[in-house]
Design an enzyme around this catalytic site. Structure first.
Site, PDB file in Angstrom:
ATOM      1  N   ASN A   1      -3.774   8.082  -1.424  1.00  0.00           N
ATOM      2  CA  ASN A   1      -3.230   6.731  -1.226  1.00  0.00           C
ATOM      3  C   ASN A   1      -3.905   5.973  -0.091  1.00  0.00           C
ATOM      4  O   ASN A   1      -3.321   5.076   0.498  1.00  0.00           O
ATOM      5  CB  ASN A   1      -1.711   6.794  -0.982  1.00  0.00           C
ATOM      6  CG  ASN A   1      -0.980   7.502  -2.104  1.00  0.00           C
ATOM      7  OD1 ASN A   1      -1.257   7.243  -3.283  1.00  0.00           O
ATOM      8  ND2 ASN A   1      -0.075   8.403  -1.759  1.00  0.00           N
ATOM      9  N   ARG A   2      -5.149   6.362   0.208  1.00  0.00           N
ATOM     10  CA  ARG A   2      -5.922   5.733   1.282  1.00  0.00           C
ATOM     11  C   ARG A   2      -5.258   5.881   2.656  1.00  0.00           C
ATOM     12  O   ARG A   2      -5.575   5.145   3.593  1.00  0.00           O
ATOM     13  CB  ARG A   2      -6.179   4.248   0.991  1.00  0.00           C
ATOM     14  CG  ARG A   2      -7.131   4.011  -0.188  1.00  0.00           C
ATOM     15  CD  ARG A   2      -8.491   4.638   0.100  1.00  0.00           C
ATOM     16  NE  ARG A   2      -9.523   4.248  -0.834  1.00  0.00           N
ATOM     17  CZ  ARG A   2      -9.871   4.913  -1.927  1.00  0.00           C
ATOM     18  NH1 ARG A   2      -9.212   6.025  -2.253  1.00  0.00           N
ATOM     19  NH2 ARG A   2     -10.855   4.497  -2.694  1.00  0.00           N
ATOM     20  N   LEU A   3      -4.353   6.846   2.778  1.00  0.00           N
ATOM     21  CA  LEU A   3      -3.732   7.119   4.081  1.00  0.00           C
ATOM     22  C   LEU A   3      -4.527   8.244   4.749  1.00  0.00           C
ATOM     23  O   LEU A   3      -4.037   9.359   4.960  1.00  0.00           O
ATOM     24  CB  LEU A   3      -2.257   7.484   3.918  1.00  0.00           C
ATOM     25  CG  LEU A   3      -1.384   6.361   3.358  1.00  0.00           C
ATOM     26  CD1 LEU A   3       0.053   6.840   3.182  1.00  0.00           C
ATOM     27  CD2 LEU A   3      -1.430   5.139   4.279  1.00  0.00           C
TER      28      LEU A   3
END
Length: 212
Positions: free
Chosen positions: A185-187
């Site tokens: 999640n691009r975290l």
């Protein structure tokens, strides 16, 4: 084009106390993963007017003093560093969803260190260091090959080739080192070491987590 990252995260509790030891861990894992030339790094420099340039160079050694590469001091990167020693390095290990980003200052290695490394280079690479006026305009490929052939006649295989006086090493002394781990999640995990200022322990580093 998108990639979904699913690698295990990077946590403060598992970090080494200094970036050199943490880099050694990740470098070993990158090499074991089968990445082609894990020692390839992007070197960004800026000239006296602030105009940036980036290119790929090869890491040839590292320890608590910094990260070392070798080049022609008259090249564009060499001229940039003479004017502005602040540089940045990036190790783009895309295959394992990792990056290491280094900010620091480049300083020349001693001639003994340069000569010792130069002796380990293949004979052809030693001649190439003499033949190439790196970053300068050359009339043709034939002219470059001619200069190399002349050097090959002067220094045949097995002959000792001295290190050119205009060629040598730079050591990048890190001030900040960021370890980037891709996550879902691009975290992404981004943990940064920053050298503590002042006259205290030069091995003391502050570790901070950055938002992705």
């Amino acid at each position: 084009m998108r990639v979904r990252y699913r690698r295990e995260g990077l946590h403060e509790q598992g970090l080494a106390p200094d970036p050199v030891r943490q880099f050694a861990r990740w470098f070993a894992e990158a090499a074991e993963s089968g990445i082609h030339e894990p020692n390839a790094m992007i070197l960004a420099t800026a000239d006296a007017s602030g105009r940036p340039t980036a290119r790929t160079v090869l890491l040839k050694g590292f320890d608590e003093r910094g990260l070392v590469f070798f080049t022609n001091y008259r090249s564009r990167k060499g001229r940039d560093i003479d004017a502005n020693p602040a540089v940045s390095l990036v190790f783009p290990w895309h295959a394992i969803a990792r990056q290491v980003i280094v900010q620091g200052r480049a300083e020349r290695t001693g001639r003994d260190e340069t000569a010792a490394y130069f002796r380990t280079r293949p004979h052809g690479s030693q001649l190439g260091a003499w033949a190439s006026e790196q970053s300068e305009v050359v009339a043709s490929r034939e002219e470059l090959d001619r200069m190399y052939a002349e050097l090959a006649r002067r220094y045949p295989e097995g002959e000792d080739v001295p290190a050119p006086p205009h060629w040598g090493g730079y050591r990048v002394v890190p001030e900040e080192v960021e370890f980037w781990q891709g996550r879902e999640n691009r975290l992404h995990d981004r943990l940064r070491y920053t050298r503590r200022p002042g006259g205290g322990d030069p091995t003391a580093w502050r570790i901070e987590r950055l938002s992705p």
